[in-house]
Design an enzyme around this catalytic site. Structure first.
Site, PDB file in Angstrom:
ATOM      1  N   LEU A 156      49.165 101.401   7.469  1.00  0.00           N
ATOM      2  CA  LEU A 156      48.943 100.040   7.957  1.00  0.00           C
ATOM      3  C   LEU A 156      50.221  99.528   8.594  1.00  0.00           C
ATOM      4  O   LEU A 156      51.327  99.771   8.095  1.00  0.00           O
ATOM      5  CB  LEU A 156      48.544  99.104   6.805  1.00  0.00           C
ATOM      6  CG  LEU A 156      47.088  99.158   6.319  1.00  0.00           C
ATOM      7  CD1 LEU A 156      46.950  98.303   5.067  1.00  0.00           C
ATOM      8  CD2 LEU A 156      46.138  98.685   7.397  1.00  0.00           C
ATOM      9  N   ASP A 157      50.087  98.812   9.711  1.00  0.00           N
ATOM     10  CA  ASP A 157      51.228  98.182  10.355  1.00  0.00           C
ATOM     11  C   ASP A 157      51.885  97.180   9.411  1.00  0.00           C
ATOM     12  O   ASP A 157      51.227  96.654   8.498  1.00  0.00           O
ATOM     13  CB  ASP A 157      50.779  97.421  11.599  1.00  0.00           C
ATOM     14  CG  ASP A 157      50.634  98.347  12.796  1.00  0.00           C
ATOM     15  OD1 ASP A 157      51.212  99.436  12.776  1.00  0.00           O
ATOM     16  OD2 ASP A 157      49.925  97.965  13.737  1.00  0.00           O
ATOM     17  N   PRO A 158      53.164  96.870   9.604  1.00  0.00           N
ATOM     18  CA  PRO A 158      53.815  95.866   8.756  1.00  0.00           C
ATOM     19  C   PRO A 158      53.081  94.530   8.704  1.00  0.00           C
ATOM     20  O   PRO A 158      53.003  93.905   7.651  1.00  0.00           O
ATOM     21  CB  PRO A 158      55.201  95.725   9.404  1.00  0.00           C
ATOM     22  CG  PRO A 158      55.464  97.072   9.983  1.00  0.00           C
ATOM     23  CD  PRO A 158      54.132  97.539  10.492  1.00  0.00           C
TER      24      PRO A 158
END
Length: 319
Positions: A64-66
């Protein structure tokens, strides 16, 4: 990213109630469903779980992206090897799209490159949004975001973009099995659209935001993303890092295997053969799927598949 791939162990079961284990997690094998917070990388979550569990053998499935939050499937010890065998291709997301501005990264972390005029925004109606969304339901061809982790000539696309290079990615086939518009509201400088999506692995929600804005001629980018499900794992079995710090809760590997695959309970002689990965004759296992093999004490041993008259291992989890 809204990411499709599994990570290696150094840096996915069921939505049944998770089991709090009193075992030493440094030697226990299991799955932890983490409710990832915003502002940290998936790698950071893995590092935190390593410290909490007291083991270095930790891996995750589906980065997952930040900026994204929600379900991150994490494996401990031998369960890291189970991640690649779990059915984690289908995912669910809740997201917010801002129509009216194009972003360099297709999300809120990038720079706004083009902003729509008030006149263009005024022409975007709820019915127009619904009609545009309809085109993305079912099998589609999608060009991933340029800042994805896809490799281009051995280098990640986002690394090339950050270095000032132009990146052209090829379209890939994905499936959007559900794309619901939950709410539409006018905000300063644009129109916010809340969506809920069920999709196949490899789908980029940022790309859905980008393409919806392009189709409506006003631009668009993602401003919020929450993954609510990965395969059979959903928010009902997820724990925040703070919760895990107070009480480390995991799904034992045997429970995950029994809930995920057809089960075969071996006798003592069969179990001895399974432990060493030997083929077994005469077993009526389900064709085309992996079967979880258990010993008489209920220990999960291996995954087997039928090959002609024999059942052969695809992975052995005990030594």
């Amino acid at each position: 990213m809204d990411a499709p791939a599994s990570s290696p162990p150094e840096d996915a079961g069921a939505s049944a109630a998770s089991s709090t284990t009193a075992l030493d997690t440094s030697v226990a094998d299991g799955i932890v469903i983490v409710d990832k917070p915003a502002g940290v990388t998936s790698h950071t979550v893995v590092a935190r779980v390593r410290r909490l569990a007291g083991t270095r053998k930790v891996g995750h499935a589906g980065t997952l992206d930040p900026m994204a939050t929600g379900v991150l499937v994490v494996g401990l010890n031998r369960a890291t090897r189970l991640l690649g065998h779990l059915q984690l291709a289908d995912k669910s997301y809740d997201a917010t799209i801002l129509l009216g501005a194009t972003s360099s990264t297709d999300d809120a972390e990038g720079e706004i490159t083009v902003a729509a005029t008030p006149e263009a925004l005024a022409s975007v109606t709820a019915s127009a949004i619904e009609a545009a969304v309809e085109a993305y339901r079912g099998p589609i061809s999608q060009i991933p975001s340029k800042v994805s982790a896809i490799k281009v000539d051995g280098k990640r696309a986002y690394e090339r973009v950050r270095a000032g290079e132009e990146v052209e990615l090829k379209a890939r086939n994905v499936t959007i099995s559900r794309y619901d518009v939950l709410d539409i509201r006018t905000v300063a400088g644009g129109i916010e659209v809340d969506i809920s999506v069920d999709c196949s692995s490899g789908t980029y929600i940022r790309a859905l935001a980008r393409d919806l804005g392009a189709d409506l001629n006003v631009g668009g980018h993602l401003t919020a993303l929450r993954r609510t499900r990965v395969g059979a794992f959903d928010m009902s079995s997820a724990h925040t890092l703070e919760d895990l710090g107070e009480s480390f809760t995991m799904l034992p590997i045997a429970e995950v295997a029994a809930d995920t695959f057809p089960r075969f309970d071996a006798d003592a002689e069969q179990a001895a053969a399974i432990r060493t990965g030997r083929p077994l004759p005469g077993l009526k296992l389900t064709a085309g799927v992996q079967t979880a093999m258990f010993d008489p004490d209920g220990t999960f041993l291996a995954l087997y598949e039928p090959h002609g008259p024999l059942a052969k291992p695809t992975a052995v989890f005990v030594s």
